[in-house]
Motif scaffolding. Structure first.
Motif, mmCIF file in Angstrom:
data_model
loop_
_atom_site.group_PDB
_atom_site.id
_atom_site.type_symbol
_atom_site.label_atom_id
_atom_site.label_comp_id
_atom_site.label_asym_id
_atom_site.label_seq_id
_atom_site.Cartn_x
_atom_site.Cartn_y
_atom_site.Cartn_z
ATOM 1 N N ALA A 78 0.836 -1.204 0.000
ATOM 2 C CA ALA A 78 0.000 0.000 0.000
ATOM 3 C C ALA A 78 0.868 1.250 0.000
ATOM 4 C CB ALA A 78 -0.917 -0.003 1.216
ATOM 5 N N ARG A 79 1.953 1.229 0.785
ATOM 6 C CA ARG A 79 2.847 2.392 0.822
ATOM 7 C C ARG A 79 3.416 2.660 -0.566
ATOM 8 N NH1 ARG A 79 7.611 2.149 4.616
ATOM 9 N NH2 ARG A 79 7.753 4.373 4.194
ATOM 10 N N ALA A 80 3.875 1.583 -1.200
ATOM 11 C CA ALA A 80 4.475 1.752 -2.524
ATOM 12 C C ALA A 80 3.460 2.299 -3.516
ATOM 13 C CB ALA A 80 5.036 0.421 -3.009
ATOM 14 N N LEU A 81 2.240 1.765 -3.456
ATOM 15 C CA LEU A 81 1.216 2.209 -4.403
ATOM 16 C C LEU A 81 0.795 3.651 -4.129
ATOM 17 C CD1 LEU A 81 -0.993 -0.978 -4.711
ATOM 18 C CD2 LEU A 81 0.176 0.186 -6.578
ATOM 19 N N ALA A 82 0.757 4.022 -2.850
ATOM 20 C CA ALA A 82 0.353 5.387 -2.516
ATOM 21 C C ALA A 82 1.444 6.372 -2.920
ATOM 22 C CB ALA A 82 0.066 5.503 -1.028
ATOM 23 N N ARG A 83 2.701 5.925 -2.756
ATOM 24 C CA ARG A 83 3.824 6.805 -3.071
ATOM 25 C C ARG A 83 3.907 7.053 -4.576
ATOM 26 N NH1 ARG A 83 7.973 5.156 1.071
ATOM 27 N NH2 ARG A 83 8.037 3.245 -0.141
ATOM 28 N N LEU A 163 -4.285 6.189 2.843
ATOM 29 C CA LEU A 163 -3.070 6.993 2.640
ATOM 30 C C LEU A 163 -3.338 8.158 1.687
ATOM 31 C CD1 LEU A 163 -0.373 4.175 2.436
ATOM 32 C CD2 LEU A 163 -0.616 5.888 4.226
ATOM 33 N N GLU A 164 -4.248 7.930 0.764
ATOM 34 C CA GLU A 164 -4.546 9.004 -0.191
ATOM 35 C C GLU A 164 -5.328 10.144 0.446
ATOM 36 O OE1 GLU A 164 -6.379 7.159 -3.535
ATOM 37 O OE2 GLU A 164 -4.455 6.630 -4.457
ATOM 38 N N GLN A 165 -5.841 9.896 1.673
ATOM 39 C CA GLN A 165 -6.567 10.963 2.368
ATOM 40 C C GLN A 165 -5.615 11.973 3.005
ATOM 41 O OE1 GLN A 165 -9.924 11.286 2.673
ATOM 42 N NE2 GLN A 165 -10.459 9.433 1.577
ATOM 43 N N ILE A 166 -4.325 11.634 3.033
ATOM 44 C CA ILE A 166 -3.370 12.567 3.640
ATOM 45 C C ILE A 166 -3.316 13.836 2.789
ATOM 46 C CG2 ILE A 166 -0.951 12.932 4.239
ATOM 47 C CD1 ILE A 166 -0.735 9.893 4.610
ATOM 48 N N PRO A 167 -3.562 15.001 3.421
ATOM 49 C CA PRO A 167 -3.611 16.231 2.630
ATOM 50 C C PRO A 167 -2.245 16.618 2.074
ATOM 51 C CG PRO A 167 -3.873 16.693 4.963
ATOM 52 C CD PRO A 167 -3.860 15.216 4.840
ATOM 53 N N PRO A 168 -2.232 17.265 0.906
ATOM 54 C CA PRO A 168 -0.981 17.631 0.244
ATOM 55 C C PRO A 168 -0.090 18.524 1.098
ATOM 56 C CG PRO A 168 -2.903 18.196 -1.114
ATOM 57 C CD PRO A 168 -3.420 17.650 0.147
ATOM 58 N N GLU A 169 -0.714 19.290 1.990
ATOM 59 C CA GLU A 169 0.098 20.186 2.834
ATOM 60 C C GLU A 169 1.142 19.402 3.612
ATOM 61 O OE1 GLU A 169 -3.564 20.215 3.538
ATOM 62 O OE2 GLU A 169 -3.513 21.223 1.599
ATOM 63 N N ASN A 170 0.737 18.226 4.089
ATOM 64 C CA ASN A 170 1.682 17.410 4.847
ATOM 65 C C ASN A 170 2.909 17.065 4.018
ATOM 66 O OD1 ASN A 170 -0.418 17.489 6.581
ATOM 67 N ND2 ASN A 170 -0.370 15.313 7.107
ATOM 68 N N TRP A 171 2.666 16.788 2.739
ATOM 69 C CA TRP A 171 3.795 16.395 1.892
ATOM 70 C C TRP A 171 4.689 17.588 1.625
ATOM 71 C CZ3 TRP A 171 4.177 11.733 2.634
ATOM 72 C CH2 TRP A 171 3.072 10.891 2.638
ATOM 73 N N ARG A 172 4.077 18.747 1.470
ATOM 74 C CA ARG A 172 4.896 19.942 1.268
ATOM 75 C C ARG A 172 5.775 20.181 2.489
ATOM 76 N NH1 ARG A 172 0.401 23.475 -0.098
ATOM 77 N NH2 ARG A 172 -0.487 21.955 -1.526
ATOM 78 N N LEU A 173 5.157 20.022 3.642
ATOM 79 C CA LEU A 173 5.878 20.209 4.888
ATOM 80 C C LEU A 173 7.022 19.208 4.986
ATOM 81 C CD1 LEU A 173 5.392 22.166 7.197
ATOM 82 C CD2 LEU A 173 4.288 20.290 8.452
ATOM 83 N N ILE A 193 -1.984 4.797 8.939
ATOM 84 C CA ILE A 193 -2.088 3.341 8.874
ATOM 85 C C ILE A 193 -2.603 2.797 10.197
ATOM 86 C CG2 ILE A 193 -0.759 1.198 8.663
ATOM 87 C CD1 ILE A 193 1.084 2.655 6.732
ATOM 88 N N ARG A 194 -2.057 3.336 11.289
ATOM 89 C CA ARG A 194 -2.445 2.860 12.610
ATOM 90 C C ARG A 194 -3.925 3.048 12.870
ATOM 91 N NH1 ARG A 194 -0.773 3.093 18.731
ATOM 92 N NH2 ARG A 194 -3.006 2.965 18.924
ATOM 93 N N SER A 195 -4.445 4.157 12.415
ATOM 94 C CA SER A 195 -5.868 4.376 12.686
ATOM 95 C C SER A 195 -6.736 3.498 11.789
ATOM 96 C CB SER A 195 -6.230 5.848 12.521
ATOM 97 O OG SER A 195 -6.284 6.166 11.157
ATOM 98 N N ALA A 196 -6.226 3.148 10.633
ATOM 99 C CA ALA A 196 -7.032 2.314 9.722
ATOM 100 C C ALA A 196 -6.870 0.827 10.030
ATOM 101 C CB ALA A 196 -6.621 2.591 8.278
ATOM 102 N N LEU A 197 -5.724 0.477 10.630
ATOM 103 C CA LEU A 197 -5.369 -0.936 10.783
ATOM 104 C C LEU A 197 -6.363 -1.776 11.599
ATOM 105 C CD1 LEU A 197 -3.136 -2.101 9.263
ATOM 106 C CD2 LEU A 197 -1.658 -1.970 11.269
#
Lengths: 540, 332
Positions: A78-83, A163-173, A193-197
Motif C-alpha cells: 500500500a505504501r508503494a502504491l500510494a507513493r 493513505l490518499e486521504q493525507i492532505p498535500p500540505e503534509n507532503w509539502r511540509l 495506517i495505525r488508525s485504519a489498521l
C-alpha cells in the motif's frame, strides 16, 4: 424541516438507530426462527465439546495467522502504491485489488492450485531445478496462501485509500523538512495506517473465520475443520438447527469478544481529509526502485492465479455460453442484485456513520450514546461471521410461515448481500466521513447548513471518491456472492455464480471457467463504472 | 442513491413472475436436475404432454438441501413430490413422517438389487467408483484393498462425508467392505488422499485440471467424457469387492393437495417418457426401460460384479458414529 429538528434526537441519530435495528433484526430473527423450528437441547456431551474446542482453536489459529500475514504484506504494498501515484497501469492495478473478493471461492481455489498446487506452475519450476520434489501446500500453508491472496489485496486497497486521504500540505511540509522515508513513515504514514489498521485487520480476521471452501479444499482434510464447517454440517447434513445456532452464537460471541479487545487498542486518530486527486508526493523519486520491486512482487503473487483463471477461461466456448438464455437471465439477476445490494449497503453505512458523527460531536456523550456508538461499530464487523447458511435457512422459515417465500426471496438475498458488503463500505467511508466532520463541522454550523443541504453541498462532493470505491467494492462482492443466493433455490432465480457452480457440478468445467472469466470482467466493469459515476461530478 | 435503490428493488420484484393457475404438480429437486442441460426441462415437456397439467420444478442446491427444505417447511410444504434424495437418506426422510406410501405398481423398476421400500420409488442409480487419468496412471488400483494400500505418492481427491453425498458414499463403501476394520483402512488410505473437498465439483475440478490423477466419482463419469468430449482418457477402476450403490428416489408428501396427479407422475417416472432422459442428461443408469438402447459409451463402462448397499435404517442409525470413526482415523 428545520422546526422538526429542534427537539428530540437528531434525524441522523435516528437514521443510525433504524439501520442498527434493521441489522439486528436481519441477524437475530433467523436464529430465533431456527431454534423455534426444532426446539431441542443440542448435544453437549464432553466428547462433542472437546471437538468444538479443538476446531475453535484451529479456527482462531488459521484466522489469526492469515490476518497477520495479509496485513503485514499489505502495508509495504500500500505504501508503494500510494507513493507512486502516477505510474502507467496504476489504476488497473488498483482495480485488480478488488477482484479476488468478487470471484467465487471455488474459482479462486482452482486458480491457486494451478499456480501453487502439486502439479502447479511453481511446483513444476521447482522440480525442474531438481532442488526439491513437488510442492505440497495442502494443510495450514495452503489455507494461508489462499487467505493472503484474498485479503492482502483487500487490505492493501483499503490502506491505499486511507493513505490518499493525507492532505498535500503534509507532503509539502515533509519536503521542506527534508524528511527521509523513515521519517515520512513515522510521522505521516504510520498515524494514518495505525488508525485504519484495527478496522482492516478485524475485517480480514472475520473474513478468515467465515472462510469455508478454501479451508476444506486447501486444508487437506478433516484436520482443518473450522467452526464454519461444523455449522454447515450440523445444519445441512445432521439437520440439527439448535446445534447450528449454538455454534453460530459461539462464533459470534468469540468474534465480539475479540472485537472488544481490539477496540480497546484502536484509537481514532484524526485524519485530515484531502480533497481532490491523490497528492504527487515529493518522496516518490527516492524510493522508486524499491517501490517498483514491492509492487512487482505483490502483483506477481496476485496476478498469477488470476492469470491461471484467465487462461482456463479464454478457451471456453463463449458462443455456447452466450447463446443460452439462462446465461442472460443469470447476468441480469446478478447485476440487479449487485446494484441493489451495493446501494442498500451504502445507505446503511451512511446512516450509521452520520449517526456516529453526530454523537462524536458532543463533548460528553451520555452512557447510552456511547453504548449505541459501540453497537454501531461492532455491527459493521460481526455481521460477517454470522454464517450465511444460518441466515438463509432462518429467513426461509420465517418467510415460509408467512407464505412469502418465493416472492420475497430476491429481496432477502439482496439484503443479505448488502449486510455482507456493509463492513467493507463502512471501512472505506469511515475515515473520510470522520475526517470530513472535523474539517467542515464548524464551517457548516456557522453557515447554518444542515441536513440534506449539507449532504448535497458539502459531504457528497468531498466524499464522492470514497462513495464510488465503497459502491464498487459492495457491488463486486455481491455479484460474486454465492452463499445467499444458493439458499433460496428456485428455477427462476439464477445468479451468475450459481450458474457457474451448476456447470461445474455437471462436468461442464470448461464452460464454468468461461463464466468465471465473464464474472471477473463484469466486476472490473462495475468498478470502472463506479469510478465514472461519481455523484459529485454532476454537482461541481 | 435512494432513487437507484427503489428502481433496483422494483426490478428485483419484477423478476419474480406470478404463477399461473392450472392443475399444478410441484416437484422439489436438486438444481443440476433442472438445469438447461439436465433432464428436468425435457421431462417437463414429456409429462405435460400426457396430462392437462403443469409440472413445476423447484430446485434447491442439492439432494440433502431438498430434504432439509421439506423439513423446514413441515406440513405446510407446497411440494407434492420430493425427487432426488438417495438411498442413504430414505430412512431419515421416512422418519420425518411427512411422506406417504406411494401406492403405485413398481414392476417397471429395474435395479441390480431388490427394492422393497413402500414410500420411495427409484428413478435412476449409479455406482461410486475411483476415476483415474489413464495418461498418468498406467496400472490403476485393481481392488479397493489395492487403493487403500497403494503408493502414497499417487494421490486421490475425495469428498467430505460430512458435506457431500459421494463423500458419504465412500464412507459407506469402506464400511461395507471392511466392517469393524474400516478405521484402519481409512488411516492407510488417508496417506494417499491429497485433499478432502466439501463437494463433488471441487474434487472433480481438481482431477480434470491434473492436480490429482484419481478422484472419487461414479462409474458413469467416463460416459460423459466419451459422449461430450469424445475421449476415453478418464476411466473407472473396477473393484472385485464390489461398488457401493447410489439409488436416487422420489416420494409423495402427505401434505400434497393433488395425490392422484402425484401418483401419476411417479408411474410416469418408471417408464420410458422419463427414463429416456436420464442416461445422457443426468449421467446415471436408468432404473427402468428406455425407448432406445443406451449410447455405446454406456456399454464401455465398468459394470460392477457386485453391488454393495447397506440398509437405509442401518445407515441412518450409524451415520454419526461412522463419521466420528472416520474423523478419528484420518486426523491422527
Amino acid at each position: 424541516m428545520q422546526r422538526l429538528r429542534t427537539s428530540g434526537p437528531k434525524p441522523a441519530v435516528l437514521a443510525g438507530a433504524v439501520a442498527l435495528g434493521c441489522i439486528g433484526l436481519a441477524v437475530v430473527t433467523p436464529m430465533l426462527a431456527l431454534v423455534a423450528v426444532a426446539p431441542a437441547m443440542p448435544d453437549l456431551s464432553a466428547d462433542y465439546l472437546g471437538f468444538v474446542w479443538s476446531i475453535t482453536k484451529f479456527t482462531l489459529l488459521q484466522a489469526g495467522l492469515s490476518t497477520a500475514l495479509s496485513v503485514l504484506a499489505a502495508i509495504p504494498l500500500a505504501r508503494a502504491l500510494a507513493r507512486q501515484a502516477t505510474f502507467p497501469g496504476r489504476r488497473i492495478v488498483l482495480r485488480l485489488l478488488a477482484l479476488p473478493l468478487a470471484l467465487p471461492a471455488l474459482v479462486v481455489v482452482l486458480g491457486l492450485i494451478e499456480v501453487w498446487g502439486r502439479q502447479g506452475w511453481i511446483s513444476t519450476i521447482v522440480q525442474a531445478t531438481g532442488l526439491a520434489g513437488p510442492l505440497n501446500i495442502y494443510g495450514l500453508s495452503g489455507i494461508l496462501i489462499a487467505h493472503v491472496f484474498f485479503n492482502m489485496a483487500l487490505a492493501a486497497r483499503l490502506l491505499v485509500a486511507s493513505l490518499e486521504q493525507i492532505p498535500p500540505e503534509n507532503w509539502r511540509l515533509a519536503a521542506q523538512l527534508s524528511f527521509t522515508s523513515r521519517h515520512v513513515f513515522r510521522h505521516i504514514e504510520w498515524p494514518v495506517i495505525r488508525s485504519a489498521l484495527p478496522g482492516i485487520a478485524s475485517l480480514v480476521f472475520m473474513l478468515c473465520i467465515a472462510s469455508f471452501a478454501v479451508v476444506l479444499v486447501l486444508g487437506g482434510g478433516p484436520k482443518a475443520t473450522t467452526l464454519e464447517v461444523a455449522i454447515y454440517q450440523s445444519l445441512r447434513f445432521d439437520f440439527d438447527p439448535p446445534r447450528a445456532v449454538l455454534l453460530a452464537a459461539l462464533q459470534l460471541a468469540l468474534c465480539a469478544g475479540l472485537f472488544v479487545l481490539g477496540g480497546r487498542m484502536a484509537t481514532d486518530i484524526a485524519v485530515m481529509s484531502g480533497v481532490g486527486k491523490p497528492a504527487r508526493r515529493p518522496d516518490r523519486f527516492a524510493s522508486r526502485r524499491t517501490d517498483a520491486l514491492v509492487i512487482a512482487a505483490g502483483l506477481a503473487f496476485l496476478a498469477l492465479p488470476m492469470l491461471a483463471i484467465f487462461l482456463s477461461g479464454v478457451m471456453a466456448p463463449f458462443s455456447v455460453i452466450v447463446s443460452q438464455s439462462v446465461f442472460w437471465q443469470a447476468l441480469t439477476t446478478s447485476l440487479v442484485l449487485a446494484l441493489t445490494a451495493a446501494s442498500l449497503a451504502l445507505v446503511m453505512a451512511w446512516s450509521l456513520l452520520a449517526a456516529q458523527r453526530t454523537i462524536m460531536r458532543r463533548r460528553t456523550p451520555s452512557r447510552a450514546a456511547s453504548a449505541f456508538m459501540s453497537c454501531m461499530q461492532a455491527s459493521g464487523s460481526l455481521i460477517l461471521v454470522v454464517p450465511p447458511v444460518v441466515i438463509g435457512a432462518g429467513w426461509f422459515v420465517v418467510l415460509h410461515r408467512t407464505g412469502l417465500a418465493n416472492s420475497a426471496a430476491p429481496v432477502i438475498v439482496a439484503i443479505v448481500n448488502a449486510l455482507m458488503a456493509l463492513p467493507f463500505a463502512l471501512r472505506i467511508l469511515r475515515p473520510a466521513v470522520v475526517g470530513q466532520a472535523q474539517i467542515h463541522d464548524r464551517l457548516c454550523a456557522s453557515l447554518g447548513l444542515s441536513g440534506l443541504q449539507r449532504w448535497r453541498l458539502v459531504d457528497l462532493p468531498v466524499l464522492a471518491r470514497s462513495f464510488a470505491l465503497a459502491f464498487a467494492f459492495a457491488a463486486a462482492l455481491s455479484i460474486g456472492d454465492l452463499g445467499a443466493a444458493a439458499l433460496f433455490g428456485s428455477a427462476d432465480f439464477v445468479t451468475l455464480p450459481l450458474l457457474l457452480l451448476q456447470k461445474m457440478g455437471s462436468y461442464r468445467s470448461v464452460e464454468a471457467a468461461g463464466i468465471a472469466l465473464l464474472l471477473a470482467g463484469f466486476c472490473l466493469f462495475l468498478i470502472w463504472l463506479a469510478e465514472r459515476l461519481k455523484p459529485g461530478e454532476q454537482n461541481s | 442513491m435512494l432513487r437507484l435503490l427503489t428502481l433496483c428493488l422494483a426490478a428485483l420484484l419484477a423478476l419474480v413472475l406470478p404463477a399461473s393457475a392450472k392443475d399444478k404438480l410441484t416437484v422439489y429437486t436438486y438444481d443440476s436436475f433442472v438445469s438447461d442441460w439436465g433432464p428436468g426441462p425435457k421431462i417437463k415437456t414429456a409429462f405435460e404432454a400426457t396430462c392437462e397439467c403443469e409440472l413445476e420444478w423447484v430446485a434447491v442446491a442439492d439432494a440433502v438441501a431438498t430434504l432439509n427444505r421439506i423439513k423446514l417447511e413441515g406440513a405446510g410444504s407446497k411440494a407434492d413430490i420430493l425427487l432426488g434424495i438417495d438411498s442413504s437418506l430414505t430412512a431419515e426422510a421416512s422418519a420425518t413422517g411427512l411422506f406417504e406410501e406411494h401406492g403405485i405398481k413398481t414392476e417397471n423398476v429395474n435395479l441390480p438389487v431388490d427394492w422393497t421400500d413402500k414410500t420411495f420409488v427409484p428413478y435412476d442409480y449409479g455406482h461410486f467408483a475411483i476415476i483415474y487419468d489413464s495418461e498418468k496412471i498406467k496400472t490403476p488400483p485393481a481392488s479397493l484393498d489395492d487403493l487403500v494400500n497403494g503408493d502414497p505418492d499417487q494421490k486421490i481427491v475425495i469428498q467430505d462425508p460430512r458435506t457431500s453425498s459421494p463423500g458419504l458414499g465412500l464412507l459407506l463403501w469402506i464400511k461395507a467392505v471392511y466392517g469393524d476394520k474400516a478405521g484402519e483402512a481409512w488411516t492407510k488410505l488417508s496417506n494417499r488422499v491429497l485433499t478432502v473437498t466439501p463437494g463433488w465439483s471441487e474434487a472433480y475440478g481438481m482431477f480434470t485440471t491434473g492436480e490429482a490423477p484419481m478422484v472419487l466419482s461414479y462409474t458413469t463419469s467416463p460416459a460423459y467424457h466419451m459422449v461430450a468430449e469424445s475421449t476415453d482418457r478418464y476411466r473407472a477402476a473396477s473393484f472385485p469387492e464390489g461398488h457401493y450403490m447410489q439409488i436416487e428416489v422420489a416420494g409423495i408428501l402427505k401434505s400434497s393437495q393433488n395425490k392422484p396427479l402425484a401418483r401419476r407422475f411417479l408411474d410416469f417416472m418408471t417408464g420410458p417418457g422419463f427414463q429416456d432422459h436420464i442416461p445422457t442428461n443426468n449421467w446415471m443408469w436408468p432404473a427402468g426401460k428406455t425407448s432406445d438402447a443406451l449410447p455405446d459409451a454406456f456399454d464401455k463402462l465398468v459394470k460392477p460384479a457386485k453391488s454393495l448397499l447397506l440398509s437405509a435404517d442401518e445407515v441412518n442409525a450409524n451415520r454419526k458414529a461412522w463419521i466420528d470413526e472416520w474423523l478419528k482415523a484420518t486426523t491422527r
